[in-house]
Design a protein around this motif. Structure first.
Motif, PDB file in Angstrom:
ATOM      1  N   ALA A  19       0.786  -4.085   5.515  1.00  0.00           N
ATOM      2  CA  ALA A  19       1.572  -2.956   5.010  1.00  0.00           C
ATOM      3  C   ALA A  19       2.473  -3.471   3.890  1.00  0.00           C
ATOM      4  O   ALA A  19       3.563  -3.980   4.157  1.00  0.00           O
ATOM      5  N   LEU A  20       2.001  -3.379   2.675  1.00  0.00           N
ATOM      6  CA  LEU A  20       2.794  -3.853   1.529  1.00  0.00           C
ATOM      7  C   LEU A  20       3.169  -2.660   0.665  1.00  0.00           C
ATOM      8  O   LEU A  20       2.372  -1.736   0.482  1.00  0.00           O
ATOM      9  N   ASP A  21       4.390  -2.708   0.155  1.00  0.00           N
ATOM     10  CA  ASP A  21       4.885  -1.614  -0.680  1.00  0.00           C
ATOM     11  C   ASP A  21       5.289  -2.198  -2.034  1.00  0.00           C
ATOM     12  O   ASP A  21       6.090  -3.134  -2.093  1.00  0.00           O
ATOM     13  N   PHE A  22       4.708  -1.657  -3.101  1.00  0.00           N
ATOM     14  CA  PHE A  22       4.957  -2.231  -4.428  1.00  0.00           C
ATOM     15  C   PHE A  22       5.875  -1.364  -5.290  1.00  0.00           C
ATOM     16  O   PHE A  22       6.025  -1.645  -6.484  1.00  0.00           O
ATOM     17  N   ALA A  23       6.451  -0.312  -4.687  1.00  0.00           N
ATOM     18  CA  ALA A  23       7.262   0.611  -5.489  1.00  0.00           C
ATOM     19  C   ALA A  23       8.390  -0.122  -6.212  1.00  0.00           C
ATOM     20  O   ALA A  23       8.729   0.210  -7.349  1.00  0.00           O
ATOM     21  N   GLU A  24       8.963  -1.133  -5.533  1.00  0.00           N
ATOM     22  CA  GLU A  24      10.094  -1.865  -6.131  1.00  0.00           C
ATOM     23  C   GLU A  24       9.667  -3.217  -6.699  1.00  0.00           C
ATOM     24  O   GLU A  24      10.523  -4.040  -7.021  1.00  0.00           O
ATOM     25  N   ARG A  93      -3.173  -0.227  -5.914  1.00  0.00           N
ATOM     26  CA  ARG A  93      -1.822   0.322  -5.727  1.00  0.00           C
ATOM     27  C   ARG A  93      -0.787  -0.503  -6.483  1.00  0.00           C
ATOM     28  O   ARG A  93       0.131   0.031  -7.091  1.00  0.00           O
ATOM     29  N   TYR A  94      -0.937  -1.825  -6.416  1.00  0.00           N
ATOM     30  CA  TYR A  94      -0.016  -2.694  -7.163  1.00  0.00           C
ATOM     31  C   TYR A  94      -0.112  -2.371  -8.664  1.00  0.00           C
ATOM     32  O   TYR A  94       0.897  -2.323  -9.376  1.00  0.00           O
ATOM     33  N   THR A  97       2.147   0.242 -10.263  1.00  0.00           N
ATOM     34  CA  THR A  97       3.478  -0.261 -10.651  1.00  0.00           C
ATOM     35  C   THR A  97       3.382  -1.090 -11.926  1.00  0.00           C
ATOM     36  O   THR A  97       4.217  -0.967 -12.829  1.00  0.00           O
ATOM     37  N   ALA A 160       7.190  -8.902  -2.668  1.00  0.00           N
ATOM     38  CA  ALA A 160       6.048  -7.979  -2.529  1.00  0.00           C
ATOM     39  C   ALA A 160       4.818  -8.532  -3.246  1.00  0.00           C
ATOM     40  O   ALA A 160       3.714  -8.557  -2.691  1.00  0.00           O
TER      41      ALA A 160
END
Ligand SMILES: [Fe+2]
Ligand SMILES: [Fe+2]
Length: 286
Positions: A19-24, A93-94, A97, A160
């Motif tokens: 579960a990785l989040d790249f928004a930041e 997804r990355y 960003t 991230a």
């Protein structure tokens, strides 16, 4: 029956989806080696097109194997394909960003997408398998480097992006032999393998270098290219060159086999660091 250098070696391996989040996720995400971030970001732009290509080629190969005699290799291909599918989806997804940080990447992506479509349309299965093998052998060396001498440069990296590559390269290390074994099973021969390696290097290195240069040029124009970046990159290049060049040269040998621990004969090399880093990170192949 296909000859395997390490039969059943992937029976215990999983395809994971962290579960990785790249928004930041930050641009300039490796402050201690700015050029490494450009190069990994450039690689990320190609992965949503390269990895589906790898999967398609391995699926074509699967059809040529004997379901009974080659059952182990077929199971390894299936695991390989599941891991690669997760990789390109997270990189896509990355890349959303990344495109926000660096507008203007779309033409590069369209170009590399068209290249892989052309390879599938125009090239033989033997050529495509050799290209895939060249990429995967280089991925193994990249993984050894990332978990070995690159670690000090990554201490201040954005978590991230670093986790994305830790997970991806750990799984590249795990499935490092699959394309090699498939090529050896269906289209053996040293010269064919060398040609694939050379074609892959020429094609993807040129693309990667152009995209990395573009990213750097955007930062130079914006005035966001750090004043000490050149000096840091020189030190990084020295460390990387010393590590990678002999290992990449080893791939040229007719006796090359990615299956054994790559640096088993060199206890000071990257393999021990890689194994302990994999264990620490929770991505251990064991
Ligand atoms: Fe991958
Ligand atoms: Fe791979």
């Amino acid at each position: 029956m296909t000859q395997r250098s390490a039969p059943d070696k992937l029976a215990h391996v999983k395809a994971r989806r962290p579960a990785l989040d790249f928004a930041e996720a930050r641009a300039h995400w490796i402050p201690d080696a700015p050029a490494y971030a450009y190069q990994l970001d450039a690689a990320s732009t190609m992965l949503p097109y390269l990895e589906p290509y790898l999967i398609k080629v391995q699926k074509l190969a699967r059809e040529c194997l004997d379901p009974t005699a080659d059952a182990d290799l077929i199971a390894d291909i299936d695991l390989f394909n599941r891991q690669e599918a997760n990789h390109f989806q997270l990189h896509a997804r990355y890349n959303e960003t990344l495109r926000r940080h660096y507008p203007g990447l779309e033409p590069f992506e369209a170009e590399i997408k068209a290249d892989f479509e052309r390879f599938l349309r125009e090239k033989s299965l033997a050529w495509n398998l050799a290209y895939c093998e060249g990429f995967e052998c280089t991925g193994l060396v990249s993984a050894e480097f990332f978990f070995g001498p690159a670690q000090p440069f990554l201490r201040t990296a954005d978590p991230a992006s670093r986790d994305l590559w830790s997970w991806h390269l750990a799984e590249e290390f795990e499935h490092r032999s699959v394309c090699h074994d498939v090529l050896a099973a269906l289209h053996p021969g040293w010269l064919r393998r060398l040609r694939g390696y050379s074609d892959f290097l020429t094609h993807l290195q040129r693309y990667g270098n152009r995209v990395a240069e573009y990213l750097k040029s955007v930062d130079r124009e914006r005035g966001t290219y750090a004043a000490d970046a050149e000096a840091k990159d020189r030190e990084f290049d020295r460390v990387r060159g010393r590590f990678m060049l002999p290992r990449l040269a080893r791939i040229l040998s007719p006796f090359y086999d990615p299956a054994p621990p790559p640096d088993a004969a060199d206890p000071r090399g990257g393999a021990a660091a890689l194994r302990s880093a994999l264990k620490r990170s929770g991505w251990s192949p064991r």
